[in-house]
Scaffold this active site. Sequence first.
Site, PDB file in Angstrom:
ATOM      1  N   PRO A 171       0.683  -1.181  -0.076  1.00 40.89           N
ATOM      2  CA  PRO A 171      -0.040   0.120  -0.012  1.00 40.89           C
ATOM      3  C   PRO A 171       0.954   1.268  -0.132  1.00 40.89           C
ATOM      4  O   PRO A 171       2.062   1.311   0.656  1.00 40.89           O
ATOM      5  CB  PRO A 171      -0.758  -0.151   1.335  1.00 40.89           C
ATOM      6  CG  PRO A 171      -0.567  -1.536   1.824  1.00 40.89           C
ATOM      7  CD  PRO A 171       0.606  -2.152   1.184  1.00 40.89           C
ATOM      8  N   LEU A 190       1.734   3.460   8.014  1.00 45.31           N
ATOM      9  CA  LEU A 190       1.711   4.229   9.164  1.00 45.31           C
ATOM     10  C   LEU A 190       3.120   3.970   9.917  1.00 45.31           C
ATOM     11  O   LEU A 190       3.631   3.234  10.038  1.00 45.31           O
ATOM     12  CB  LEU A 190       0.978   3.854  10.260  1.00 45.31           C
ATOM     13  CG  LEU A 190       0.747   4.507  11.702  1.00 45.31           C
ATOM     14  CD1 LEU A 190       0.145   5.959  11.538  1.00 45.31           C
ATOM     15  CD2 LEU A 190       0.286   3.717  12.613  1.00 45.31           C
ATOM     16  N   TRP A 215       7.978   5.543  14.436  1.00 44.48           N
ATOM     17  CA  TRP A 215       9.309   5.794  15.379  1.00 44.48           C
ATOM     18  C   TRP A 215       8.626   6.817  16.542  1.00 44.48           C
ATOM     19  O   TRP A 215       8.007   7.613  15.947  1.00 44.48           O
ATOM     20  CB  TRP A 215      10.302   6.630  14.138  1.00 44.48           C
ATOM     21  CG  TRP A 215      11.406   7.119  15.070  1.00 44.48           C
ATOM     22  CD1 TRP A 215      12.236   6.120  16.026  1.00 44.48           C
ATOM     23  CD2 TRP A 215      11.818   8.386  15.104  1.00 44.48           C
ATOM     24  NE1 TRP A 215      13.150   6.988  16.378  1.00 44.48           N
ATOM     25  CE2 TRP A 215      13.063   8.457  15.982  1.00 44.48           C
ATOM     26  CE3 TRP A 215      11.503   9.534  14.476  1.00 44.48           C
ATOM     27  CZ2 TRP A 215      13.727   9.595  15.938  1.00 44.48           C
ATOM     28  CZ3 TRP A 215      12.243  10.690  14.735  1.00 44.48           C
ATOM     29  CH2 TRP A 215      13.504  10.831  15.465  1.00 44.48           C
ATOM     30  N   ASP A 231       4.885   0.490   9.530  1.00 40.28           N
ATOM     31  CA  ASP A 231       6.545   0.677   9.431  1.00 40.28           C
ATOM     32  C   ASP A 231       7.115   0.600  10.874  1.00 40.28           C
ATOM     33  O   ASP A 231       6.768   1.406  11.471  1.00 40.28           O
ATOM     34  CB  ASP A 231       6.877   1.757   8.689  1.00 40.28           C
ATOM     35  CG  ASP A 231       8.687   1.744   8.422  1.00 40.28           C
ATOM     36  OD1 ASP A 231       9.192   1.140   7.861  1.00 40.28           O
ATOM     37  OD2 ASP A 231       9.147   2.557   9.335  1.00 40.28           O
ATOM     38  N   TYR A 266      12.978   0.384  17.560  1.00 39.33           N
ATOM     39  CA  TYR A 266      11.969   1.500  17.883  1.00 39.33           C
ATOM     40  C   TYR A 266      11.304   0.937  19.319  1.00 39.33           C
ATOM     41  O   TYR A 266      10.698   1.522  19.867  1.00 39.33           O
ATOM     42  CB  TYR A 266      10.605   1.517  16.926  1.00 39.33           C
ATOM     43  CG  TYR A 266      11.202   2.276  15.537  1.00 39.33           C
ATOM     44  CD1 TYR A 266      12.299   2.817  15.205  1.00 39.33           C
ATOM     45  CD2 TYR A 266      10.360   2.424  14.448  1.00 39.33           C
ATOM     46  CE1 TYR A 266      12.796   3.482  13.920  1.00 39.33           C
ATOM     47  CE2 TYR A 266      10.736   2.756  13.312  1.00 39.33           C
ATOM     48  CZ  TYR A 266      11.998   3.493  12.996  1.00 39.33           C
ATOM     49  OH  TYR A 266      12.466   3.797  11.906  1.00 39.33           O
ATOM     50  N   LYS A 296      13.068  -3.909  10.457  1.00 40.30           N
ATOM     51  CA  LYS A 296      14.579  -3.386  10.159  1.00 40.30           C
ATOM     52  C   LYS A 296      15.710  -4.097  11.057  1.00 40.30           C
ATOM     53  O   LYS A 296      15.436  -4.192  12.156  1.00 40.30           O
ATOM     54  CB  LYS A 296      14.653  -1.915   9.955  1.00 40.30           C
ATOM     55  CG  LYS A 296      13.447  -1.055   9.431  1.00 40.30           C
ATOM     56  CD  LYS A 296      13.809   0.370   9.559  1.00 40.30           C
ATOM     57  CE  LYS A 296      12.566   1.208   8.887  1.00 40.30           C
ATOM     58  NZ  LYS A 296      11.703   1.681   9.947  1.00 40.30           N
ATOM     59  N   HIS A 317      18.811  -1.355   8.125  1.00 38.89           N
ATOM     60  CA  HIS A 317      18.415  -0.239   8.858  1.00 38.89           C
ATOM     61  C   HIS A 317      19.299   0.975   8.155  1.00 38.89           C
ATOM     62  O   HIS A 317      18.859   1.971   7.732  1.00 38.89           O
ATOM     63  CB  HIS A 317      18.093  -0.084  10.248  1.00 38.89           C
ATOM     64  CG  HIS A 317      17.350   1.076  10.831  1.00 38.89           C
ATOM     65  ND1 HIS A 317      16.492   0.802  11.844  1.00 38.89           N
ATOM     66  CD2 HIS A 317      16.904   2.282  10.104  1.00 38.89           C
ATOM     67  CE1 HIS A 317      15.779   1.841  12.004  1.00 38.89           C
ATOM     68  NE2 HIS A 317      15.941   2.755  11.176  1.00 38.89           N
ATOM     69  N   SER A 350       9.041  15.509   9.903  1.00 34.67           N
ATOM     70  CA  SER A 350       9.595  14.895  11.182  1.00 34.67           C
ATOM     71  C   SER A 350       9.241  16.071  12.096  1.00 34.67           C
ATOM     72  O   SER A 350      10.576  16.208  12.893  1.00 34.67           O
ATOM     73  CB  SER A 350      10.860  14.072  11.072  1.00 34.67           C
ATOM     74  OG  SER A 350      11.006  13.358  12.021  1.00 34.67           O
ATOM     75  N   SER A 353       1.707   9.282  13.205  1.00 30.60           N
ATOM     76  CA  SER A 353       1.060   9.870  14.130  1.00 30.60           C
ATOM     77  C   SER A 353       0.439   9.179  15.131  1.00 30.60           C
ATOM     78  O   SER A 353       0.296   7.968  14.860  1.00 30.60           O
ATOM     79  CB  SER A 353      -0.100  10.816  13.287  1.00 30.60           C
ATOM     80  OG  SER A 353      -0.797  11.625  14.214  1.00 30.60           O
TER      81      SER A 353
HETATM   82  N1  LIG Z   1      14.867   4.334   8.016  1.00 35.26           N
HETATM   83  C1  LIG Z   1      15.083   5.105   9.010  1.00 35.26           C
HETATM   84  O1  LIG Z   1      16.252   5.579   9.384  1.00 35.26           O
HETATM   85  C2  LIG Z   1      13.787   6.203   9.692  1.00 35.26           C
HETATM   86  C3  LIG Z   1      14.118   7.341   9.876  1.00 35.26           C
HETATM   87  C4  LIG Z   1      13.176   8.343  10.415  1.00 35.26           C
HETATM   88  C5  LIG Z   1      11.659   7.601  10.165  1.00 35.26           C
HETATM   89  N2  LIG Z   1      11.543   6.419   9.619  1.00 35.26           N
HETATM   90  C6  LIG Z   1      10.140   6.147   9.799  1.00 35.26           C
HETATM   91  O2  LIG Z   1       9.270   7.024   8.662  1.00 35.26           O
HETATM   92  C7  LIG Z   1       8.197   7.265   9.933  1.00 35.26           C
HETATM   93  C8  LIG Z   1       7.891   8.739   9.431  1.00 35.26           C
HETATM   94  O3  LIG Z   1       8.855   9.592   9.687  1.00 35.26           O
HETATM   95  P1  LIG Z   1       8.958  10.515  11.167  1.00 35.26           P
HETATM   96  O4  LIG Z   1       8.167  10.065  12.132  1.00 35.26           O
HETATM   97  O5  LIG Z   1      10.486  11.014  11.313  1.00 35.26           O
HETATM   98  O6  LIG Z   1       8.434  11.922  10.641  1.00 35.26           O
HETATM   99  P2  LIG Z   1       6.988  12.429  10.061  1.00 35.26           P
HETATM  100  O7  LIG Z   1       6.129  11.300   9.625  1.00 35.26           O
HETATM  101  O8  LIG Z   1       7.368  13.358   8.825  1.00 35.26           O
HETATM  102  O9  LIG Z   1       6.321  13.347  10.975  1.00 35.26           O
HETATM  103  C9  LIG Z   1       5.730  12.777  12.277  1.00 35.26           C
HETATM  104  C10 LIG Z   1       5.589  13.784  13.106  1.00 35.26           C
HETATM  105  O10 LIG Z   1       4.440  14.848  12.676  1.00 35.26           O
HETATM  106  C11 LIG Z   1       3.435  14.949  13.581  1.00 35.26           C
HETATM  107  N3  LIG Z   1       2.399  14.817  12.588  1.00 35.26           N
HETATM  108  C12 LIG Z   1       1.780  13.582  12.044  1.00 35.26           C
HETATM  109  N4  LIG Z   1       0.718  13.878  11.164  1.00 35.26           N
HETATM  110  C13 LIG Z   1       0.715  15.463  11.259  1.00 35.26           C
HETATM  111  C14 LIG Z   1      -0.398  16.316  10.796  1.00 35.26           C
HETATM  112  N5  LIG Z   1      -1.299  15.688  10.040  1.00 35.26           N
HETATM  113  N6  LIG Z   1      -0.346  17.455  11.043  1.00 35.26           N
HETATM  114  C15 LIG Z   1       0.762  17.989  11.881  1.00 35.26           C
HETATM  115  N7  LIG Z   1       1.666  17.151  12.622  1.00 35.26           N
HETATM  116  C16 LIG Z   1       1.608  15.800  12.341  1.00 35.26           C
HETATM  117  C17 LIG Z   1       3.482  13.798  14.638  1.00 35.26           C
HETATM  118  O11 LIG Z   1       2.775  14.154  15.645  1.00 35.26           O
HETATM  119  P3  LIG Z   1       1.696  13.379  16.358  1.00 35.26           P
HETATM  120  O12 LIG Z   1       1.906  11.860  16.299  1.00 35.26           O
HETATM  121  O13 LIG Z   1       1.390  14.042  17.540  1.00 35.26           O
HETATM  122  O14 LIG Z   1       0.618  13.497  15.158  1.00 35.26           O
HETATM  123  C18 LIG Z   1       4.960  13.515  14.716  1.00 35.26           C
HETATM  124  O15 LIG Z   1       5.664  14.227  15.436  1.00 35.26           O
HETATM  125  C19 LIG Z   1       8.895   6.861  11.118  1.00 35.26           C
HETATM  126  O16 LIG Z   1       7.913   7.051  12.182  1.00 35.26           O
HETATM  127  C20 LIG Z   1       9.556   5.529  11.000  1.00 35.26           C
HETATM  128  O17 LIG Z   1       8.410   4.717  10.926  1.00 35.26           O
HETATM  129  C21 LIG Z   1      12.677   5.743   9.248  1.00 35.26           C
END
Ligand SMILES: NC(=O)c1ccc[n+]([C@@H]2O[C@H](COP(=O)([O-])OP(=O)(O)OC[C@H]3O[C@@H](n4cnc5c(N)ncnc54)[C@H](OP(=O)(O)O)[C@@H]3O)[C@@H](O)[C@H]2O)c1
Length: 363
Positions: A41, A45, A48, A71, A76, A104, A137, A242, A299
């Site tokens: 998909p 979601l 992290w 994810d 995590y 990962k 990872h 993020s 989120s």
């Molecule tokens: N492979 C890697 O090394 C790696 C690195 C980083 C991330 N990731 C993966 O990618 C995912 C997403 O990246 P991320 O968590 O860094 O950042 P993101 O998804 O860009 O942002 C998440 C943040 O934004 C807030 N948020 C979510 N939806 C929102 C909205 N509609 N309006 C305003 N704020 C919102 C969330 O807070 P709330 O929870 O309060 O809504 C959270 O603090 C991670 O969770 C992880 O699974 C992987």
Amino acid sequence: MMGLLNTTFTLGLCRSFTLLINCQRRITMQIVQLSSGYDMPVVGLGTWQAKSEEIENVITTALNTGYRHFDTAFNYNNEEAIGRSLKKWFDQGGNRKDLFITTKLPNFGNRPSDVEKFINLSLQRLGLDYVDLYLVHMPFSFIQDQNSFAPATNTDGTITLDLKSDPVAVWKEMEHQVKKGLTRSIGLSNFNESQIQNIINNSEIKPSNIQVELHAYMQQQSLKQFCQMHEIYITGYSPIGSPAAKQHFQTKYNYTLQTFPDLLGHSVVKKIAKNHNKTTAQILLRHAIQGGITVIPKSSNPDRIKSNIDIFDFTLTNDEMGQLNNLDQGEDGRIFDFLFFNGVANHPHYPFNVQMKKSVIST
Ligand SMILES: NC(=O)c1ccc[n+]([C@@H]2O[C@H](COP(=O)([O-])OP(=O)(O)OC[C@H]3O[C@@H](n4cnc5c(N)ncnc54)[C@H](OP(=O)(O)O)[C@@H]3O)[C@@H](O)[C@H]2O)c1
Ligand SMILES: *[C@@H]1O[C@H](CO)[C@@H](O)[C@H](O)[C@H]1NC(C)=O
Ligand SMILES: *[C@@H]1O[C@H](CO)[C@@H](O)[C@H](O)[C@H]1NC(C)=O
Ligand SMILES: *[C@@H]1O[C@H](CO)[C@@H](O)[C@H](O)[C@H]1NC(C)=O
Ligand SMILES: *[C@@H]1O[C@H](CO)[C@@H](O)[C@H](O)[C@H]1NC(C)=O
Ligand SMILES: *[C@@H]1O[C@H](CO)[C@@H](O)[C@H](O)[C@H]1NC(C)=O
């Protein structure tokens, strides 16, 4: 009626399906077919920093709002809680085959002898027989601390690097996990182009997916072309920038980025959001998927969980796509340079050219 909207997923198949939730709400979701033959998909979601005490409810909310792709990562520390939530869903008749679960291999497990150990541990925690996607990872590797699931540190505070690690040897073990049925697809995360090419050159099973940072400030144009050529889908992490990472880097690592982007508050994104009566987060996510990227926004808030997947009922115009494409800062837009791992840039497989980063980002 919501239909299949224009996107430029040019690899393989892009199809859409409709989920009927609680016998009343219809949700359209697009899926792509990976080179492994399995469907993914296009919105998943992210988890992290989802707190373990809230994650059970988060997953349940996400399942009820149409998410089927999740994810996570060994690192995590939330796989067990996710597993509990999935079990509840299976007990109520949910079908494992409808889910797409990614986890990962941790950076302190980047050696052939550790791959099976860590995938087994993840499966055990998740309560699953297989995952849909297992990713390496990070390309660099650390020595594991003797007493915990964390990298070991040296007396000077730097991380203990494992300089002997060989990504190709690790990949061979990743391929074994596919053959053993413990994962359906395999891929890489945070590898740069030449590192990916090196794996492709030496692989029997090619990576099906590359997960990298990707958002309006860092659009990965070159990697996108490279991946299209090799029939690899990119999953964009931190797709809305993020916003909570700034505080996290500070608190956990005493690490501050010179400038931290605010994509959600960008005036161009706000204006386009107004045009469509959508949130700025929905515009950023739609921009990515319309550009052929799969996304995994995180989120823990029910309203935001729901709205982040509600991006299949509108299309950005070519002009709007152009305005958003123009926000790209290339390497300067990077948030995750991993320099919060003290000393990581000295690892021979550190993937980024940090000298290239000049860091002037304005909104
Ligand atoms: N492979 C890697 O090394 C790696 C690195 C980083 C991330 N990731 C993966 O990618 C995912 C997403 O990246 P991320 O968590 O860094 O950042 P993101 O998804 O860009 O942002 C998440 C943040 O934004 C807030 N948020 C979510 N939806 C929102 C909205 N509609 N309006 C305003 N704020 C919102 C969330 O807070 P709330 O929870 O309060 O809504 C959270 O603090 C991670 O969770 C992880 O699974 C992987
Ligand atoms: C991993 O689990 C499989 C299946 O349960 C088992 O056959 C294998 O021995 C385990 N490997 C390791 C390294 O623990
Ligand atoms: C991959 O193989 C191609 C063709 O043999 C070669 O030109 C290229 O240098 C190799 N790349 C890497 C990173 O190993
Ligand atoms: C945090 O980092 C700053 C600057 O790098 C340094 O001056 C300070 O001593 C550090 N604080 C702690 C608690 O380590
Ligand atoms: C705009 O979107 C909100 C939230 O989805 C909805 O309640 C409202 O009716 C919409 N307004 C218009 C003018 O379509
Ligand atoms: C990719 O990573 C390798 C380390 O494996 C590094 O030598 C190379 O400079 C990196 N390429 C770029 C463009 O940063």
